[in-house]
Design an enzyme around this catalytic site. Structure first.
Site, PDB file in Angstrom:
ATOM      1  N   ARG A   1      33.084   1.052  23.136  1.00  0.00           N
ATOM      2  CA  ARG A   1      32.875   1.136  21.790  1.00  0.00           C
ATOM      3  C   ARG A   1      33.269   0.497  20.745  1.00  0.00           C
ATOM      4  O   ARG A   1      34.231  -0.437  20.712  1.00  0.00           O
ATOM      5  CB  ARG A   1      33.584   2.560  21.575  1.00  0.00           C
ATOM      6  CG  ARG A   1      33.259   3.593  22.258  1.00  0.00           C
ATOM      7  CD  ARG A   1      34.060   5.061  22.125  1.00  0.00           C
ATOM      8  NE  ARG A   1      33.385   6.146  22.797  1.00  0.00           N
ATOM      9  CZ  ARG A   1      33.554   6.361  24.331  1.00  0.00           C
ATOM     10  NH1 ARG A   1      34.184   5.614  25.117  1.00  0.00           N
ATOM     11  NH2 ARG A   1      32.909   7.352  24.688  1.00  0.00           N
TER      12      ARG A   1
ATOM     13  N   HIS B   1      28.331   1.160  24.188  1.00  0.00           N
ATOM     14  CA  HIS B   1      27.513   0.352  25.165  1.00  0.00           C
ATOM     15  C   HIS B   1      26.254  -0.272  24.800  1.00  0.00           C
ATOM     16  O   HIS B   1      25.248  -0.287  25.156  1.00  0.00           O
ATOM     17  CB  HIS B   1      27.289   1.220  26.388  1.00  0.00           C
ATOM     18  CG  HIS B   1      28.360   1.694  27.333  1.00  0.00           C
ATOM     19  ND1 HIS B   1      29.374   0.942  27.467  1.00  0.00           N
ATOM     20  CD2 HIS B   1      28.452   2.943  27.990  1.00  0.00           C
ATOM     21  CE1 HIS B   1      30.333   1.661  28.170  1.00  0.00           C
ATOM     22  NE2 HIS B   1      29.651   2.790  28.431  1.00  0.00           N
TER      23      HIS B   1
ATOM     24  N   HIS C   1      28.371  -0.562  35.126  1.00  0.00           N
ATOM     25  CA  HIS C   1      28.870   0.623  35.096  1.00  0.00           C
ATOM     26  C   HIS C   1      28.704   1.350  36.217  1.00  0.00           C
ATOM     27  O   HIS C   1      28.066   2.402  36.209  1.00  0.00           O
ATOM     28  CB  HIS C   1      28.074   1.230  33.521  1.00  0.00           C
ATOM     29  CG  HIS C   1      28.904   2.452  32.898  1.00  0.00           C
ATOM     30  ND1 HIS C   1      29.295   3.408  33.822  1.00  0.00           N
ATOM     31  CD2 HIS C   1      29.568   2.214  31.977  1.00  0.00           C
ATOM     32  CE1 HIS C   1      29.990   4.050  32.836  1.00  0.00           C
ATOM     33  NE2 HIS C   1      30.176   3.483  31.828  1.00  0.00           N
TER      34      HIS C   1
ATOM     35  N   ASP D   1      39.679   7.709  30.934  1.00  0.00           N
ATOM     36  CA  ASP D   1      38.710   6.754  30.458  1.00  0.00           C
ATOM     37  C   ASP D   1      39.423   5.959  29.298  1.00  0.00           C
ATOM     38  O   ASP D   1      39.390   6.014  28.238  1.00  0.00           O
ATOM     39  CB  ASP D   1      37.743   7.930  29.574  1.00  0.00           C
ATOM     40  CG  ASP D   1      36.507   7.085  28.877  1.00  0.00           C
ATOM     41  OD1 ASP D   1      36.405   6.108  29.315  1.00  0.00           O
ATOM     42  OD2 ASP D   1      35.784   7.790  28.053  1.00  0.00           O
TER      43      ASP D   1
ATOM     44  N   GLU E   1      34.954  -0.758  34.803  1.00  0.00           N
ATOM     45  CA  GLU E   1      34.069  -1.877  34.221  1.00  0.00           C
ATOM     46  C   GLU E   1      35.044  -2.694  33.613  1.00  0.00           C
ATOM     47  O   GLU E   1      35.912  -2.482  32.589  1.00  0.00           O
ATOM     48  CB  GLU E   1      33.871  -0.657  32.949  1.00  0.00           C
ATOM     49  CG  GLU E   1      33.114   0.684  33.263  1.00  0.00           C
ATOM     50  CD  GLU E   1      33.018   1.524  32.283  1.00  0.00           C
ATOM     51  OE1 GLU E   1      32.641   1.079  30.850  1.00  0.00           O
ATOM     52  OE2 GLU E   1      33.562   2.578  32.466  1.00  0.00           O
TER      53      GLU E   1
HETATM   54  C1  GAL Z   1      32.298   4.814  29.882  1.00  0.00           C
HETATM   55  C2  GAL Z   1      32.893   5.502  28.532  1.00  0.00           C
HETATM   56  C3  GAL Z   1      33.098   6.878  28.443  1.00  0.00           C
HETATM   57  C4  GAL Z   1      31.639   7.151  28.721  1.00  0.00           C
HETATM   58  C5  GAL Z   1      30.620   6.719  29.596  1.00  0.00           C
HETATM   59  C6  GAL Z   1      29.407   6.911  29.561  1.00  0.00           C
HETATM   60  O1  GAL Z   1      32.257   3.538  29.939  1.00  0.00           O
HETATM   61  O2  GAL Z   1      34.329   4.895  28.454  1.00  0.00           O
HETATM   62  O3  GAL Z   1      33.698   7.464  27.619  1.00  0.00           O
HETATM   63  O4  GAL Z   1      30.819   7.271  27.273  1.00  0.00           O
HETATM   64  O5  GAL Z   1      30.973   5.222  29.716  1.00  0.00           O
HETATM   65  O6  GAL Z   1      28.896   8.136  29.909  1.00  0.00           O
END
Ligand code: GAL
Length: 352
Positions: free
Chosen positions: A80, A105, A179, A251, A318
């Site tokens: 973010r 992203h 991802h 997360d 990630e």
């Molecule tokens: C991750 C992010 C999560 C969510 C996910 C996508 O990388 O940290 O909060 O958004 O991607 O669903």
């Protein structure tokens, strides 16, 4: 060996191709030129034919509708950016806002949604492909035309090496990742809560309730984020820690101890182990952070072969710069200057 098959078409009719990289030990990784998506990762298994250790979909349409980035290459900026705002080289920028008032992203039309140009680099031992994409100046609000390249190589030692290259014509941000959601007992086997992870990270970056870093770099001691010894994923998931409650699970960005600026090769940073399948995944990288994400919002999500994915059915590693780096001067910088070459590398080593 690499086998190419037609995986379907984009809304404009252009073809999506799947490249299946197989090594001599029978491990296969299937990668799409759409988003560089790792769609299947098959580990030979004498009980069944194979165990597929990543979550995914069966069609192009499902990938295009996906907001969970299953298996995709993410860019320009993984994670973010608060309100999609940042300043760079004396100018203010506003990016696309695509999640909870923030840029996630790389914005709504990120690199995961593009068909990349794919070239086979090696079709025999250590099968390898190169994916290339040019993102024009102002794409999703980011400055500069950036030319990016990702090389995927499956080694004969069962290691998937992912190398990221980029150059830009104006100072910009670049923070790519992959991802993939791993489930080492098989993508349709249910929750990963009883699998174990280790991460060599003594610090993490706490967030507010919107997953934006507060700017602190906190020690993991006596928190659910201490994975320095192998820990069953259920332990942090069951914790009442406020950070876990904000995210409904894991997360969070962990700050990798192995990182030093200008490190060009990948160091060991952690692993995941599934006792049920006997499959282990080691992670190596030269990046400073790793977002550990346990698919907290999944609920009856239709996946490959009619599977229904639920919360905590996969875990992402990630590798990346920390979240919201352009607004946090004490975090390692994700700025890429014009004329400089970007390089990063992440390797996933599978043992079974
Ligand atoms: C991750 C992010 C999560 C969510 C996910 C996508 O990388 O940290 O909060 O958004 O991607 O669903």
């Amino acid at each position: 060996m690499i086998e190419q098959t037609n995986f379907g078409s984009m809304p404009d009719g252009s073809q999506v191709t799947q490249f299946c990289l197989t090594n001599r030990l029978g491990v296969s990784v299937e990668i799409l030129d759409l988003g560089g998506i790792i769609r299947r990762w098959l580990i030979p298994n004498h009980k069944q034919n194979h165990t597929d250790i990543v979550l995914g979909y069966d069609t192009v349409d499902e990938y295009l509708a996906d907001d969970s980035y299953l298996g995709a290459l993410v860019g320009r900026y993984a994670n973010r950016i608060k309100h999609g705002k940042f300043s760079l080289a004396g100018k203010d920028y506003q990016t696309d806002i695509n999640q909870g008032g923030n840029c996630l992203h790389g914005g709504g039309q990120g690199f995961n949604s593009k068909v990349w140009q794919c070239t086979v680099l090696s079709n025999s031992d250590n099968p390898s492909i190169m994916l290339e994409l040019t993102s024009p100046d102002s794409d999703q609000g980011f400055p500069g035309q950036i030319s990016v390249k990702v090389i995927y190589t499956l080694t004969e030692q069962n290691r998937l090496k992912i190398e990221y290259f980029a150059t830009t014509d104006q100072t910009t941000l670049y923070n790519p990742t992959n991802h993939s959601y791993f489930n080492l007992a098989g993508h349709s086997s249910g929750s990963v809560a009883n699998q174990q992870i280790q991460l060599l990270a003594s610090h993490y970056t706490p967030t507010d309730e919107n997953a934006i870093p507060t700017g602190e770099i906190s020690v993991v001691d006596n928190t659910p984020f201490d994975f320095r010894t192998p820990t069953t994923i259920n332990v942090p998931l069951a914790s009442k820690h406020q950070q876990i409650e904000y995210a409904n699970g894991l997360d969070h960005n962990l700050c990798l101890d192995a990182y030093t600026a200008d490190l060009k090769s990948a160091s060991y940073v952690g692993k995941a182990v599934a006792k049920q399948s006997g499959i282990e995944l080691e992670v190596y990288t030269n990046m400073p952070g790793i977002q550990i994400f346990t698919a907290n919002h999944f609920s009856n999500k239709k996946g490959k072969e009619d599977s229904l994915y639920q919360a905590h059915q996969g875990v992402c590693f990630e590798t990346q710069f920390y979240p919201d780096t352009p607004n946090q001067p004490n975090f390692p910088s994700a700025t890429l200057e014009a004329g400089k070459d970007f390089y990063s590398v992440t390797e996933y080593q599978v043992s079974f």
